[in-house]
Design an enzyme around this catalytic site. Structure first.
Site, PDB file in Angstrom:
ATOM      1  N   GLU A   1       3.805   4.112 -22.829  1.00 27.92           N
ATOM      2  CA  GLU A   1       3.992   2.721 -23.248  1.00 27.92           C
ATOM      3  C   GLU A   1       3.288   2.448 -24.560  1.00 27.92           C
ATOM      4  O   GLU A   1       2.242   2.646 -24.855  1.00 27.92           O
ATOM      5  CB  GLU A   1       3.172   1.870 -22.244  1.00 27.92           C
ATOM      6  CG  GLU A   1       3.680   0.455 -22.307  1.00 27.92           C
ATOM      7  CD  GLU A   1       2.692  -0.473 -21.641  1.00 27.92           C
ATOM      8  OE1 GLU A   1       2.855  -1.629 -21.581  1.00 27.92           O
ATOM      9  OE2 GLU A   1       1.179  -0.243 -21.584  1.00 27.92           O
TER      10      GLU A   1
ATOM     11  N   ASP B   1       0.674   6.398 -13.010  1.00 28.34           N
ATOM     12  CA  ASP B   1       0.407   5.700 -14.350  1.00 28.34           C
ATOM     13  C   ASP B   1      -0.892   6.145 -14.908  1.00 28.34           C
ATOM     14  O   ASP B   1      -1.785   6.420 -14.082  1.00 28.34           O
ATOM     15  CB  ASP B   1       0.119   4.343 -13.944  1.00 28.34           C
ATOM     16  CG  ASP B   1       0.600   3.385 -14.860  1.00 28.34           C
ATOM     17  OD1 ASP B   1       0.196   3.402 -16.103  1.00 28.34           O
ATOM     18  OD2 ASP B   1       1.497   2.474 -14.448  1.00 28.34           O
TER      19      ASP B   1
ATOM     20  N   HIS C   1       6.211  -4.655 -14.369  1.00 27.54           N
ATOM     21  CA  HIS C   1       5.517  -5.395 -13.907  1.00 27.54           C
ATOM     22  C   HIS C   1       4.785  -6.488 -14.818  1.00 27.54           C
ATOM     23  O   HIS C   1       4.194  -7.231 -14.329  1.00 27.54           O
ATOM     24  CB  HIS C   1       4.190  -4.553 -13.147  1.00 27.54           C
ATOM     25  CG  HIS C   1       3.518  -3.804 -14.073  1.00 27.54           C
ATOM     26  ND1 HIS C   1       4.053  -2.704 -14.824  1.00 27.54           N
ATOM     27  CD2 HIS C   1       2.390  -3.817 -14.570  1.00 27.54           C
ATOM     28  CE1 HIS C   1       3.128  -2.518 -15.593  1.00 27.54           C
ATOM     29  NE2 HIS C   1       2.076  -2.969 -15.475  1.00 27.54           N
ATOM     30  N   ASP C   2       5.152  -6.227 -16.103  1.00 27.29           N
ATOM     31  CA  ASP C   2       4.754  -7.271 -17.039  1.00 27.29           C
ATOM     32  C   ASP C   2       5.641  -8.077 -17.406  1.00 27.29           C
ATOM     33  O   ASP C   2       5.543  -9.214 -18.369  1.00 27.29           O
ATOM     34  CB  ASP C   2       4.188  -6.338 -18.421  1.00 27.29           C
ATOM     35  CG  ASP C   2       3.023  -5.765 -17.711  1.00 27.29           C
ATOM     36  OD1 ASP C   2       2.334  -6.001 -17.029  1.00 27.29           O
ATOM     37  OD2 ASP C   2       2.661  -4.591 -18.742  1.00 27.29           O
TER      38      ASP C   2
ATOM     39  N   ASP D   1       0.813  -1.144   0.142  1.00 28.74           N
ATOM     40  CA  ASP D   1       0.063  -0.100   0.005  1.00 28.74           C
ATOM     41  C   ASP D   1       0.772   1.425  -0.138  1.00 28.74           C
ATOM     42  O   ASP D   1       2.187   1.298   0.000  1.00 28.74           O
ATOM     43  CB  ASP D   1      -0.962   0.108   1.197  1.00 28.74           C
ATOM     44  CG  ASP D   1      -0.278  -0.388   2.517  1.00 28.74           C
ATOM     45  OD1 ASP D   1       0.876   0.099   2.682  1.00 28.74           O
ATOM     46  OD2 ASP D   1      -0.735  -1.335   3.414  1.00 28.74           O
TER      47      ASP D   1
ATOM     48  N   ASP E   1      -0.071   4.365 -20.022  1.00 26.19           N
ATOM     49  CA  ASP E   1      -0.454   3.033 -20.357  1.00 26.19           C
ATOM     50  C   ASP E   1      -0.928   2.705 -22.056  1.00 26.19           C
ATOM     51  O   ASP E   1      -1.702   3.478 -22.288  1.00 26.19           O
ATOM     52  CB  ASP E   1      -1.707   2.299 -19.463  1.00 26.19           C
ATOM     53  CG  ASP E   1      -1.624   0.832 -19.414  1.00 26.19           C
ATOM     54  OD1 ASP E   1      -0.837   0.025 -19.130  1.00 26.19           O
ATOM     55  OD2 ASP E   1      -2.680   0.439 -19.803  1.00 26.19           O
TER      56      ASP E   1
HETATM   57  O1  ISL Z   1       2.067  -7.833 -20.502  1.00 23.60           O
HETATM   58  C1  ISL Z   1       1.889  -7.909 -21.705  1.00 23.60           C
HETATM   59  C2  ISL Z   1       2.837  -9.219 -22.436  1.00 23.60           C
HETATM   60  O2  ISL Z   1       2.604 -10.109 -21.174  1.00 23.60           O
HETATM   61  C3  ISL Z   1       1.591  -6.936 -22.607  1.00 23.60           C
HETATM   62  O3  ISL Z   1       0.887  -7.269 -23.686  1.00 23.60           O
HETATM   63  C4  ISL Z   1       0.856  -5.832 -22.009  1.00 23.60           C
HETATM   64  O4  ISL Z   1      -0.616  -6.316 -21.638  1.00 23.60           O
HETATM   65  C5  ISL Z   1       0.925  -4.691 -22.631  1.00 23.60           C
HETATM   66  O5  ISL Z   1       2.144  -4.307 -22.866  1.00 23.60           O
HETATM   67  C6  ISL Z   1       0.052  -3.444 -22.009  1.00 23.60           C
HETATM   68  O6  ISL Z   1       0.393  -3.417 -20.745  1.00 23.60           O
HETATM   69  C7  ISL Z   1      -0.233  -2.316 -20.085  1.00 23.60           C
HETATM   70  O7  ISL Z   1      -1.537  -2.526 -20.041  1.00 23.60           O
HETATM   71  C8  ISL Z   1      -2.343  -3.662 -19.586  1.00 23.60           C
HETATM   72  C9  ISL Z   1      -1.828  -3.888 -18.329  1.00 23.60           C
HETATM   73  O8  ISL Z   1      -2.418  -5.253 -17.943  1.00 23.60           O
HETATM   74  C10 ISL Z   1      -0.330  -3.971 -18.021  1.00 23.60           C
HETATM   75  O9  ISL Z   1      -0.124  -4.377 -16.680  1.00 23.60           O
HETATM   76  C11 ISL Z   1       0.063  -2.648 -18.514  1.00 23.60           C
HETATM   77  O10 ISL Z   1       1.448  -2.515 -18.306  1.00 23.60           O
HETATM   78  C12 ISL Z   1      -3.806  -3.050 -19.514  1.00 23.60           C
HETATM   79  O11 ISL Z   1      -3.969  -1.865 -18.826  1.00 23.60           O
END
Ligand code: ISL
Length: 568
Positions: A263, A101, A335-336, A32, A204
């Site tokens: 992004e 974000d 985080h992805d 948090d 995003d």
């Molecule tokens: O994470 C991915 C592949 O594993 C990407 O396709 C990802 O979904 C893409 O880069 C978009 O990411 C962003 O938007 C998404 C969210 O789930 C991700 O965490 C974020 O970084 C939708 O908001």
């Protein structure tokens, strides 16, 4: 880029916090905002200039906060708006900026805008989202696009019998940016955050906000009943216009102190150069995905070994393409993405420290703004996933359900999830070696990596040769050295399979002329320096990752050996 008056972020390092997994202050097992406040000294000690906070807005948490139901409030799971104000103030006290974000390609389906929009075809907000009639034929969906999170990108809404578009989960309906009211509402919300003290935005999937009005079906996706519609929604015809308008409406007059990063999955070098050309006034930099796409096929679940020569060709093209106009962002992790040390390095006990510091050196030496993802600074690794029940991520779980429903072998699907799942990035930050790694006093929402006993912040804080100390040194070097900030990039040894080397040269036409050589052995095979780069043999060491070790031989580039050398 005016080299005589470069923007502040050319000398900055950004740190990404994924609050859910960073630090939990109240024992509910979920990180948090007050947890982040409690760790600000860690970030100050590391030396980062900016914290990018993944979403803490009010959200049903279908996609861990990337599904927002109120852009102007904090989700109770993360705390309160007052907590966030305090975090911003306390970060500023330490000279750290805070970036939010911005998730405005879509909202949550529980956002009041969508609740209104779905209520009837004549509701004033109907056109804020993408609504279409079913079409005749095999697939009644308006297009046969696949969602990023498996299955069709359209959901039928029983109230009106129409479908709405969701490129991500069905709880993330896409906003219709063609509608000027949508854009004005987003701009107003962004100004509200800037007035509250935030220092910029990470945007995003911002290259998806302009859809091609044709919404054409794309080519079939192998192994899927759906098609790839990305040509219709990546970098659509009005993207430049929307970004320039956002700049005018939100950033104009105050942009010098801010940082914006978009992004952009699928972005090309040429597109990135346009978007980050300062004369166009759109964005400062973008996140591109080419280099993190080199170790898999079309699907992220189809792993392939990375060839270092491909990595050099890719990153080298981005360096060259944005050399005179525009700016790069530099990252391995977020985080992805799976953990870099497991993915591109060697996380076995023998080489984990050296490969983590080697990869960091390789990245931070480039021209651009480096992004450090939480835990990367201590060499956090992928977790060991025994069972599909260990995963939490919607992308992983949907893929597993979808693939097994289509008849794929569950064990094989699981084997593909293990190294590639986004949950590898989302295990709690390992603060110490105690139970739950000092992340929470409660039950963590996702299991802590058992390796926290050996790999944690407390164990590394006082160790001058830790992964943490090496990150500290790289960040300090960027702050202090104009060649690292601005020097021209030139790739060396493009065909070498194991060694990644390049120079950075600052031409100041005077005593400040400097060339740095960055040489990184991305393997366990030793190489005599004289064979590789004779000029390196007598060069002055600026920063190394293994020079303190008893077996270190200055003349040989050892396993995962990384050096920044001064040539002149
Ligand atoms: O994470 C991915 C592949 O594993 C990407 O396709 C990802 O979904 C893409 O880069 C978009 O990411 C962003 O938007 C998404 C969210 O789930 C991700 O965490 C974020 O970084 C939708 O908001």
């Amino acid at each position: 880029m005016d080299p005589l008056n470069p923007p502040w972020w050319t000398a900055a390092v950004v740190y990404q916090v994924y609050p859910r997994s960073f630090a939990d202050s109240d024992g509910d097992g979920v990180g948090d905002i007050n947890g982040v406040r409690g760790k600000l000294d860690h970030l100050a000690d590391l030396g980062v200039d900016v914290v990018w906070l993944s979403p803490v807005y009010r959200s049903p948490q279908d996609d861990n906060g990337y599904d927002i139901s109120d852009y102007r409030d904090v989700d109770p799971v993360f705390g309160t708006l007052a907590d966030l104000d305090a975090l911003i103030a306390e970060a500023h006290d330490r000279g750290i900026k805070v970036v939010m974000d911005l998730v405005v390609n879509h909202t949550s389906d529980e956002h009041p805008w969508f609740v209104e929009s779905r209520s009837s075809t004549t509701n004033p907000k109907r056109d804020w989202y993408w609504w279409r009639d079913p079409r005749p034929g095999e697939h009644p969906q308006p297009t046969s696009w696949q969602s990023f999170f498996s299955g069709p990108a359209w959901e039928l809404d029983a109230t009106t019998g129409q479908y709405y578009l969701h490129l991500f989960s069905r709880k993330q309906p896409d906003l219709n940016w063609e509608n000027p009211e949508v854009r004005a509402a987003v701009h107003e919300m962004m100004r509200w955050w800037l007035d509250r003290g935030v220092d910029g935005f990470r945007m995003d999937v911002i290259n998806m906000i302009s859809k091609h009005p044709d919404l054409a079906d794309g080519p079939p996706i192998p192994g899927s009943p759906w098609t790839d519609g990305s040509a219709s929604y990546l970098f659509g015809p009005r993207l430049h216009e929307f970004l320039a308008e956002m700049h005018r409406e939100v950033f104009a007059g105050r942009d010098a102190d801010l940082i914006t990063v978009g992004e952009m999955p699928g972005v090309t070098v040429e597109q990135a150069r346009e978007v980050t050309d300062p004369r166009r006034r759109e964005l400062d930099m973008v996140f591109q995905f080419e280099h993190v796409g080199l170790d898999h096929g079309d699907s992220k679940w189809d792993a392939r070994p990375l060839r270092l020569t491909d990595l050099k060709a890719s990153l080298g093209r981005w360096q060259a393409g944005l050399a005179d106009v525009g700016w790069n962002s530099l990252y391995w992790d977020n985080h992805d993405q799976p953990r870099a040390v497991s993915r591109f390095g060697d996380d076995s006990p023998r080489y984990r420290r050296d490969s983590a510091t080697c990869l960091a050196t390789l990245l931070h030496g480039h021209r651009g703004t480096p992004y450090v993802y939480q835990g990367e600074e201590i060499g956090m690794a992928n977790s060991r996933w025994a069972d599909v029940r260990d995963f939490r991520d919607i992308e992983s779980l949907n893929h597993y359900a979808d693939a097994t429903a289509r008849g794929e072998d569950p064990e094989q699907v699981l084997a593909a999830l293990r190294p590639a799942s986004r949950d590898n990035a989302r295990t709690p930050v390992q603060w110490d070696g105690t139970e739950h790694a000092g992340f929470t006093t409660g039950e963590p929402w996702i299991a802590v990596n058992p390796d926290h006993v050996d790999w944690n912040v407390a164990a590394q804080r006082e160790d001058p040769h830790s992964v943490l100390a090496h990150h500290r040194a790289l960040i300090a070097l960027r702050h202090a050295n104009r060649t690292v900030q601005l020097g021209a990039f030139a790739m060396l040894l493009p065909d070498h399979e194991d060694v990644y080397a390049y120079t950075r040269t600052l031409h100041e036409d005077g005593p400040d002329d400097e060339t740095l050589l960055v040489v990184c052995n991305v393997s366990a095979n030793p190489y005599p320096l004289a064979d590789l780069l004779p000029e390196a043999v007598s060069a002055e060491l600026v920063l190394g990752n293994r020079d303190h070790l008893p077996d270190h031989d200055p003349a040989v580039l050892g396993p995962w050996d990384a050096r920044i050398l001064r040539l002149r």
